[in-house]
Design a protein around this motif. Sequence first.
Motif, PDB file in Angstrom:
ATOM      1  N   ASN A 628       0.815  -1.231   0.000  1.00  0.00           N
ATOM      2  CA  ASN A 628       0.000   0.000   0.000  1.00  0.00           C
ATOM      3  C   ASN A 628       0.842   1.272   0.000  1.00  0.00           C
ATOM      4  O   ASN A 628       0.315   2.354   0.289  1.00  0.00           O
ATOM      5  N   GLN A 629       2.141   1.172  -0.320  1.00  0.00           N
ATOM      6  CA  GLN A 629       3.021   2.330  -0.363  1.00  0.00           C
ATOM      7  C   GLN A 629       3.729   2.374  -1.718  1.00  0.00           C
ATOM      8  O   GLN A 629       4.040   1.337  -2.310  1.00  0.00           O
ATOM      9  N   PRO A 630       4.007   3.583  -2.251  1.00  0.00           N
ATOM     10  CA  PRO A 630       4.749   3.698  -3.511  1.00  0.00           C
ATOM     11  C   PRO A 630       6.170   3.107  -3.355  1.00  0.00           C
ATOM     12  O   PRO A 630       6.800   3.276  -2.311  1.00  0.00           O
ATOM     13  N   ASP A 631       6.623   2.423  -4.413  1.00  0.00           N
ATOM     14  CA  ASP A 631       7.953   1.796  -4.372  1.00  0.00           C
ATOM     15  C   ASP A 631       8.566   1.863  -5.776  1.00  0.00           C
ATOM     16  O   ASP A 631       7.871   1.651  -6.770  1.00  0.00           O
ATOM     17  N   TRP A 632       9.889   2.156  -5.856  1.00  0.00           N
ATOM     18  CA  TRP A 632      10.568   2.253  -7.153  1.00  0.00           C
ATOM     19  C   TRP A 632      10.850   0.850  -7.683  1.00  0.00           C
ATOM     20  O   TRP A 632      11.589   0.075  -7.081  1.00  0.00           O
ATOM     21  N   LEU A 633      10.258   0.530  -8.828  1.00  0.00           N
ATOM     22  CA  LEU A 633      10.365  -0.810  -9.385  1.00  0.00           C
ATOM     23  C   LEU A 633      10.718  -0.759 -10.865  1.00  0.00           C
ATOM     24  O   LEU A 633      10.513   0.257 -11.533  1.00  0.00           O
ATOM     25  N   LYS A 634      11.256  -1.906 -11.367  1.00  0.00           N
ATOM     26  CA  LYS A 634      11.534  -2.041 -12.790  1.00  0.00           C
ATOM     27  C   LYS A 634      10.252  -2.333 -13.550  1.00  0.00           C
ATOM     28  O   LYS A 634       9.277  -2.833 -12.981  1.00  0.00           O
TER      29      LYS A 634
END
Length: 970
Positions: A628-634
Amino acid sequence: MSAELEALKQKRLNWVEANRDNGFDEGINRLLTELYPDNAHFIYELLQNAEDPQATEVQFILTNSSVKFTHNGERLFTFKDVESITSIGNSTKRDDATSIGKFGVGFKAVFAYTNTPEIHSGDFHFRIRDLVVPDIEGVTRTTSEINQTCFLFPFDNPKKPAVTAMKDIKKGLQALGDNSLLFLSHIRKIDYTLPDGSKGSLERIPHENGRIEIHTNKPCVWYSEKEISHWLHFHKDVEVNDENGNTKICRIAIAYQLEQTTDKNKEKTGWKIVSVEHGGQVSIYFPAEKETSKLRFHIHAPFASTVARDSVRDCNDNEQLRDHLAELIVESLTMIRDQGMLTMSFLAVLPNLKDELAEFYEPIRTKIVDAFKSQALTPTRSGSHAKADVLYRGPTKIAGVIDDEDLSLLTNFEMPLWVANPPQINQREDNFLDSLGMDRWDLEQLSTIFKPADKEKIELWLAKKDDDWMMRFYVLLNEAKESHDKSQARLQNWLRTNWAGLSFQLVRVDAKQGAKHVIASQAYFAPEDKSISPPADIDIVKLAVYAKNNTTDGINQPAKTFLQNIGVKPFDDKVAIELRLKRYQSPPEQIDDSHYEDIKQFITYWKKHPEEKTLFQEQGFILGVSNNQPDWLKATELCLDSPFFENGLAELFEIHQKKAIWSGYSENLDEDELRAFVEFAKAIGVMYELEVIKLDVEEAKKNPNNPYKWGRWTHTGCAQDYSISELEKYLTAKRMSASQLVWNALINAPQNFDIALFKPNQQYRQETVDSQLVYHLKNHAWIPNTSGEFCTPRAMIHETLRSDFPFNDGNGLLTKIEFGKNARDVKQRDDSLKQLQDRVGLERQQELKRNEEQKNSTAQELGFDSASAAEEAARLTEELGGIANLREIAARRNKSTEQPEESVPNPERRRKNVLERSENALSKESVMRERSIQQGIATVTAEAKAYLRVKYTNANHELVCQCCQQEMPF
């Protein structure tokens, strides 16, 4: 003295007479005069006789009738010499295998031209008759011969005409070459005069340090044609032990041919040793014509030879002399080096393995090679000489960049280290160097200098080099890498994965002062587009290290290619994008406008370069939702779903393990930007649908229908199959979204994905079965109907398929998974039954018609008009009492219709035939059959079934077809 000579004469005459009495004279004469390989060989025998008494000058005077030979030898004839020269095989040197005249028969060669040679020396003036008889009668001397030895040979042999004798000797004199004087210790000059008065000569002129000149004047009537050859001569006296254990002193010698060297102004600068043009000769004082050494210089030793002195015999004395020659040659190498003539070109004169020397001379080559390995004889690039064992060989292109000091640093050995490079026009130097077994240092070794342990040393070494050296160094490295693999794609891959040099600060970049080097991935070529301005912190490769004269017009392509291959890129809009992406290696803590600006720049670049989508797949720069939190992903870790794309992927996370893209993009991008963002996300690998994929070989083998599951698979086998990743999980999820994703993947898949191919190896036949895609889709209940139930494909029909599951069987896969098969089976069964009913009704009608026709035919034969009339008659007959009444009735009927007598030829026979058929006719019975009628079915159907049961019941009361005996379906 005259008494001794007279006694010798009488002794020799007795021998001659004895030979004549026995008939030996002619044979002995022929044997001795034809012993030598050429007719003028006695010229060398005369020179030998002059060499022994230490003559320095000799002279031949040839006329049409004789030849005169004189020399100035210090020692004149003695009675012992007279004895020796008139004997056969009784030479004063017969016990010396290495003596020049040991056989005592050489002088007898003159008798091929003369029968009466004269000799004048000291107190002796005589002629020789019959080969061996000395005679002084009629022989006088002149005062000019007092201090000389003179031989006179009149051409009086009747077997050799004077003209032929003169031509032979003239040819022999003109053939005297410079090597005729090379190995004589005393004779320095040979003069000769020909019958026409022309003169020729050979003269040896000694110089210091073993250098000699030989002047050869070829005779001509008007002038002398002069030739000068130059030689480097070495000799020494050695001890040889003969077979009897005696020690003797022999002189051996070698001679290298010299050639004058000049500078660019044609000024003479010195001498160099060159190969003898037609190969070196073996001399036994004079050339042994049939002996071949394959050496490129002349050698001499008093070898034990054949009688004709044209080849060397196989004996222990000769092996000793050869070994001494090998030692002399090795000793000469040091003197040649000290005189400045042991250059790279000199190596072409030395024997190498490809010369294939005869076994007798091979030890000479071995000794030379050993000397070069153990002594400082090998020429180096620095101009000195060193042992071959401590030197490296390498091409000029490497040695021209990596000098001795550099090589010493790279190998940790002391200088000098580079052997001199041979000229390219001659391979003999290389062939000789090959035999020395030196280590090579070439492109392969150059590629290995970048060892992690030497990183600091190498980087400090490069920092001291100038720009031009760096450019030549890059050219070398480029050639080293290209030699590894000609395939550019494979080369670049190998460079990036295997070459340690990529981690070195190897690329020289612009710096305000001094030399600055960085690793390749941090350096860039200056942008060609002048409108692009790199940031101040970007390292740009110095132009001077890959461009001549520091200009873009003088690009050195190999140097630039190397820099490109190791990862240096031009600074362009792609690099700008890569730098933006690199910022996400340390993700920002706050999401601000700069991130959305980056996204817009990425989309703009992707639209211009859609083929560069992989550029955006390695770095996690897109926000997804994790816990439920923004996360930097490929991109490959994300899926598209609401609010960007309605497909239900978000709720299937447990299957595909991908996070949904953060919804915040829909709030911070306008409508057009958001639409472009969705297309960009799809292009770079964000999941938005399922797709049918080709399985790898091992997954393909897991096909449940694989006929060769346990076969012996080899590299020639084939296993080709198709499915959807995690397909069974989607099929068993029992979710509308999962089924819809599978359905869309199915109808959009290419054709031919329904078949799997298997062939373990070349010995097996290729088999085809349903692909795993078809197998799983066919055997799972996964398609929802309009009532919300999940059904197998065969249980579905169009009418119950949901409207959001579009029916499209263009690729044939819906048919392959048996969509609607059950409904098709029911319809096919009903159609088959209807066809059967129609066929039964038709057959019944045909049978009734045939029966009726049969009855009518029989009735007519009995004389009735129709079958009904016959049946009526039969009924009446039964009532009236049998067949007799029937006959009576028939007779009455016939009588009433009787024709005139003449119309029936034989009426009695006709009545008889009709009565016989009547008696033989089958009797009729009436049978009661029960009929079973099923409720709820049409009357015609019930009747047809009842009829068929009777018609098709066999003896076992089973319903079977009469044609094929198969059980009927009712």
